[in-house]
Design an enzyme around this catalytic site. Structure first.
Site, short mmCIF file in Angstrom:
data_model
loop_
_atom_site.label_atom_id
_atom_site.label_comp_id
_atom_site.label_asym_id
_atom_site.label_seq_id
_atom_site.Cartn_x
_atom_site.Cartn_y
_atom_site.Cartn_z
N GLN A 47 -7.56 -5.04 9.58
CA GLN A 47 -6.55 -4.54 10.51
C GLN A 47 -7.06 -3.36 11.34
OE1 GLN A 47 -2.30 -4.65 9.06
NE2 GLN A 47 -3.29 -4.88 7.07
N LYS A 54 0.82 -1.21 0.00
CA LYS A 54 0.00 0.00 0.00
C LYS A 54 0.86 1.26 0.00
CE LYS A 54 -0.82 0.22 5.01
NZ LYS A 54 -0.02 1.42 5.24
N THR A 55 1.99 1.26 0.71
CA THR A 55 2.86 2.43 0.70
C THR A 55 3.42 2.66 -0.71
OG1 THR A 55 3.46 2.02 3.00
CG2 THR A 55 4.86 3.55 1.76
#
Length: 722
Positions: free
Chosen positions: A250, A32-33
């Site tokens: 999460q 995702k980063t």
């Protein structure tokens, strides 16, 4: 285009989409980063948005710094124009510029940490002659924070009838808030709430920032609370150019107001949004991913997705079955040593994760005994050490003289003869006149006190004025060194003997090093900027893996990190999942926390449970965690060490006393009674594992966890012992 290189098909599609609202479900370890980095670069290099009109929001300073560094690799110095930061740092930046539009505040406001908040609350309680009736300031502040996170004001809060704690909170909340304003101070929740108040009361400010932030990206969106949701929604309402990235599996922070529905219902709030799913994991082996996916699939309230990897299956997960919590810790230490010998690993390859901080005591004892170096994440932070906190309190007074909490801290430090009685006289005078404590000091002649006390206060004011004058002539870094010399802090500790004094001196030197680094890395470095930087630092921001030591941390602290080998310990009912309430919502969050723990591991996972644990001074028998039985058996290798890893003489006495909520009798293998941990069958629900037993005989009530339908309470005569 460089911004699209190295992306898989799903990542590339997510980066290229620019037509309005966008939701990216990014599973653990799915990059995702990387997607955020490439998307920012794509927006800039394609000329879609100018860098100064992009806002990228993360949840930790560490994540913000990593994002900035990666973006810089694509766009160079233009990255400095992008507004990248945490929710709190972005809001603090807005407030420094705009807060004077609100009554009472100035742009030099202080940001109070937990210690400051507690001191302020205690002062409020004392001044108002309130009785907390045994409830702790910490719990009251926690409740106030929770209310703020749901946008509940002191006036709006309605205590439930008969709940005494809530009536106490109702009385304290408005007084605490009034005291913050009087001190020109905000707490962490106010940092999020005050921009919303500004946007509502001064619409032109909202319009200014809507024009400024023309494309908004939000990381870890599953962790947003109501104020954070409203902040982004306010800024993006017109242009709708908002890209949120996160993973509902999460979402683990409901206790501080995070609302998983923000991500699950994002497409309902933005009906036009496009949804993307990143399911390819680049971190973990397939066995770890299968285990994590099987566990979290038991949650009902989630978006459907399945992690996969093109990596090999890898090692099975290892289940450690220990006799006691001491044996459990010893097994963990032994497995670390074996992994180092067999796999040539180093200490920093390992992380030990636990549900509560209280579990560290035994772990530390066993690790020390085995000469295994370790580092606890979430211990006393550098900036919370007394000598550092004292210097920061002086800094705060020079920036914000209304900060009464900081002033009380340093009024008589180093000792200068200003006793508690003298401080109380000034406090009473300040309350009587409706002024701050610092303003009261200037009315020294209006109070009748001894010449000794008068001279001490005058001496303090003279030192403050001298240092304030020097601030106008010196740069920030040089001025901080002058402060420490003028206040005599070095000489104070040098006059004391012992290791503690030497350590405090070393910490002061380290603070000066930190200030020097800050000044070298920031243009126009100043006092207010440094205080803000320090206030917003978290445990994870200061953690680094350069030290060759095993990392110990709570599962909450581990989020966002990764390690070759992970131990998740304390897998017993009542501990993990934690004994909070038995609601499906609470259990689902605990399961998500277990999922987070599993997906921190790259190569190997150890899961440990103990037959007996020391709780509140008694050794209790606890059933194993329901989560262990949600992992398919073929993925697990059992390492059973029931007794004897640690000498029996080293272990606490076993209590035979009943505990009510857990089975605490001796579990004889040949007993006909059904006991926790037993496997049973039910005609409708199938096979399950007994979690808890109340009563005895065929009328005993059994709490049973069935894989088919979750936890059920059933009378013993209706099940069959397998």
């Amino acid at each position: 285009m460089d911004a699209l290189k190295g992306l898989n098909a799903q990542q590339k599609s997510a980066v290229e989409y620019i037509d309005g609202a966008q939701l990216i479900f990014a599973g653990a370890g799915s990059g995702k980063t990387k997607v955020l980095t490439h998307k920012i670069a794509y927006l800039i290099k394609s000329g879609i948005v100018a860098p100064q009109n992009i806002l990228a929001v993360t949840f930790t300073n560490k994540a913000a710094q990593e994002l900035r560094e990666r973006v810089e690799g694509f766009v160079g110095k233009q990255s400095g124009l992008i507004h990248i930061g945490t929710f709190h740092s972005i809001c603090a930046r807005i407030l420094r510029r705009e807060i004077e539009h609100l009554d009472t505040y100035t742009r030099y406001f202080s940001i109070y940490d937990e210690t400051d908040q507690k001191q302020l609350l205690k002062k409020v309680v004392y001044d108002s002659n309130l009785d907390l009736e045994g409830f702790s300031p910490k719990n009251i502040l926690s409740r106030i924070s929770y209310l703020k996170n749901w946008l509940t004001s002191p006036d709006d809060f309605k205590p439930r009838p008969g709940v005494r704690f809530e009536f106490i909170v109702k009385g304290v909340f408005p007084l605490y808030q009034k005291a913050l304003k009087r001190s020109n101070a905000v707490d962490f929740d106010d940092l999020l709430l005050l921009p919303l108040q500004l946007f509502q009361e001064v619409p032109e400010i909202l319009e200014k920032y809507r024009l400024k932030y023309q494309y908004i990206l939000v990381d870890e969106y599953q962790d947003t609370n109501k104020p954070q949701f409203d902040l982004i929604d306010n800024l993006a309402k017109n242009h709708r150019n908002v890209c949120v990235v996160g993973d509902d599996d999460q979402s683990i922070y409901s206790w501080r107001g995070a609302n998983v529905e923000n991500i699950l219902k994002f497409d309902a709030h933005y009906p036009e949004c496009k949804v993307f799913k990143l399911e390819q994991n680049y971190r973990s082996t397939n066995n770890i991913l299968k285990a994590a996916s099987e566990v979290v699939a038991n949650n009902i309230n989630r978006a459907k997705k399945t992690l996969w990897s093109d990596k090999p299956a890898g090692d099975q997960l290892v289940r450690i079955e220990a006799g006691s919590d001491y044996d459990e810790a010893a097994c963990i230490a032994a497995n670390i040593q074996q992994e180092i010998i067999k796999k040539k690993r180093v200490f920093k390859d390992f992380a030990i994760l636990y549900r509560t901080n209280a579990q560290t005591r035994i772990l530390e004892e066993i690790l020390r005994r085995n000469n295994i170096p370790y580092n606890i994440i979430g211990g006393v932070k550098f900036y919370e050490r007394k000598e550092i906190k004292d210097i920061l309190a002086y800094f705060s007074i020079f920036s914000n003289p209304r900060d009464d909490v900081s002033l009380r801290r340093i009024l008589n430090f180093p000792p200068r003869g200003i006793g508690d009685r003298t401080v109380k006289e000034f406090d009473d005078y300040a309350n009587q006149k409706g002024i701050t404590l610092f303003e009261a000091l200037a009315h020294l002649d209006a109070l009748e006190m001894s010449s000794r006390a008068t001279n001490a206060v005058r001496g303090f004011l003279d030192v403050i004025e001298k240092i304030r004058s020097s601030r106008k002539k010196l740069g920030f870094e040089e001025w901080t060194r002058v402060i420490i010399d003028e206040l005599g802090l070095r000489s104070f500790y040098k006059e004391q003997s012992g290791e503690e004094a030497l350590q405090r001196l070393a910490n002061i030197d380290e603070l000066l090093n930190d200030i020097s680094e800050y000044c070298n890395s920031v243009d126009n470095a100043d006092l207010e900027g440094y205080l803000e930087k320090v206030s917003l630092i978290t445990n994870i921001d200061v953690w680094e893996d350069k030290k060759n030591a095993v990392s110990l941390m709570t599962l909450h602290s581990a989020k966002g990190l990764e390690f070759p080998v992970v131990f998740i310990c304390g897998l017993n009912q009542g501990l993990f999942p934690l004994d909070r309430d038995n609601s499906d919502k609470a259990v689902e969050e605990e399961r998500r926390l277990f999922y987070v723990g599993l997906t921190r591991a790259k190569e190997k996972v150890f899961l440990s449970t103990a037959q007996r644990r020391n709780r509140a001074g008694e050794m209790q028998y606890l059933p194993e965690s329901m989560f262990l039985n949600e992992i398919p058996r073929e993925l697990i290798e059992v390492n059973s060490m029931r007794e004897g890893v640690v000498s029996v003489s080293r272990q606490p006495r076993v209590s035979r006393k009943s505990t009510g909520t857990v089975f605490s009798g001796t579990p004889f293998k040949n007993s006909k009674e059904i006991i926790p941990g037993a496997s049973v069958s039910h005609k409708i629900f199938g096979i399950g594992k007994v979690i808890n037993v109340t009563g005895s005989g065929e009328r005993a009530k059994l709490q049973i966890y069935f894989r088919s339908c979750g936890a059920k309470t059933i009378v013993a005569k209706f099940v069959t012992l397998n």
